[in-house]
Design a protein around this motif. Structure first.
Motif, short mmCIF file in Angstrom:
data_model
loop_
_atom_site.label_atom_id
_atom_site.label_comp_id
_atom_site.label_asym_id
_atom_site.label_seq_id
_atom_site.Cartn_x
_atom_site.Cartn_y
_atom_site.Cartn_z
N ASP A 169 0.81 -1.22 0.00
CA ASP A 169 0.00 0.00 0.00
C ASP A 169 0.85 1.27 0.00
OD1 ASP A 169 0.88 -0.66 2.54
OD2 ASP A 169 -0.95 -0.01 3.57
N VAL A 170 2.15 1.15 0.24
CA VAL A 170 3.02 2.33 0.16
C VAL A 170 4.07 2.14 -0.95
CG1 VAL A 170 2.71 3.15 2.52
CG2 VAL A 170 4.47 1.44 2.04
N ARG A 171 3.74 1.30 -1.90
CA ARG A 171 4.69 1.01 -2.98
C ARG A 171 5.02 2.24 -3.82
NH1 ARG A 171 7.06 -3.32 -5.13
NH2 ARG A 171 7.17 -3.58 -7.38
N ASN A 172 4.09 3.18 -3.93
CA ASN A 172 4.38 4.43 -4.64
C ASN A 172 5.59 5.14 -4.06
OD1 ASN A 172 2.36 4.32 -6.58
ND2 ASN A 172 0.87 5.39 -5.32
N GLU A 173 5.74 5.03 -2.75
CA GLU A 173 6.85 5.68 -2.07
C GLU A 173 8.19 5.15 -2.58
OE1 GLU A 173 8.84 8.23 0.68
OE2 GLU A 173 6.74 8.21 0.01
N LEU A 174 8.26 3.85 -2.84
CA LEU A 174 9.48 3.24 -3.36
C LEU A 174 9.89 3.92 -4.66
CD1 LEU A 174 10.40 -0.48 -3.74
CD2 LEU A 174 10.02 0.85 -5.80
N PHE A 175 8.95 4.05 -5.59
CA PHE A 175 9.27 4.65 -6.88
C PHE A 175 9.62 6.13 -6.75
CE2 PHE A 175 6.71 0.94 -8.17
CZ PHE A 175 7.61 0.35 -9.04
N PHE A 176 8.91 6.85 -5.90
CA PHE A 176 9.21 8.26 -5.69
C PHE A 176 10.63 8.43 -5.15
CE2 PHE A 176 4.88 9.02 -6.53
CZ PHE A 176 4.61 10.38 -6.53
#
Length: 203
Positions: A169-176
């Motif tokens: 659910d916080v995978r976007n953070e990885l890419f950012f």
């Protein structure tokens, strides 16, 4: 070689196959290169080809994506800088301007909005914990890329990936975080950019 073969009207199966491959769309050719790299165990080449496929994808489909500034996922740069606390008051402008640029320093807050986070409201206990974990993982990314000294950068990279796999659910953070560290990267460390792209390929 093909030009010379055509000039002398020399044709064989191998030359025809080479000609067929050169006529392929780049995406299909890169897929063949990727398959060959995997077959040969060439990890560096595999990652390079995976990244190129992603670049082609975004070149083709990029217009269908919502810009980061309008996505609703990114944290406001002002709030990001403010999270550093009063002690960083004089450096807030630099923090704000550098939010999405390469840095060797830990981040004061996650780059994205956490699940269930309500802007302007106090964080829940769960969100405080999640924010702290995301900030900790950024340090592991610094270690993996070589921008922070570490005796075992590969282990740091493994921890980084494991966390985001376990917390989808916080995978976007990885890419950012990875994109931040690849943007205007001015590191003197030779491994920084290659390792950043390697992590992007693994992600």
């Amino acid at each position: 070689v093909l030009d010379e073969a055509n000039e002398y009207k020399h044709i064989n199966a191998s030359l025809q196959e080479i000609e067929r491959m050169f006529a392929m769309p780049e995406k299909d050719f890169v897929k063949l290169e990727l398959a060959a790299a995997k077959r040969l165990g060439d990890r560096t080449r595999e990652i390079h080809r995976r990244i190129r496929l992603k670049e082609i994808f975004y070149d083709e489909e990029g217009k269908s994506f919502t810009p980061w500034s309008n996505s609703g996922h990114g944290r406001d740069a002002g709030a990001y800088a403010a999270a550093a606390g009063l002690g960083a008051m004089c450096g807030r402008t630099a923090l704000q301007n550098g939010m999405l640029n390469w840095s060797t320093k830990p981040i004061p807050a996650p780059l994205t909005i956490m699940p269930g986070e309500v802007l302007g409201q106090p964080d829940t206990k769960e969100n405080k914990k999640l924010k702290a974990q995301c900030k900790k993982q950024f340090v592991n990314l610094l270690r993996f890329m070589g921008d922070k000294k570490c005796s075992n950068p590969e282990k740091a990279g493994a921890k980084y990936l494991e966390f985001f796999v376990a917390n989808a659910d916080v995978r976007n953070e990885l890419f950012f975080q990875i994109i931040k560290q690849l943007t205007n990267n001015m590191s003197d460390v030779e491994t920084s950019v290659p390792k950043g792209y390697e992590m992007l390929g693994l992600a």
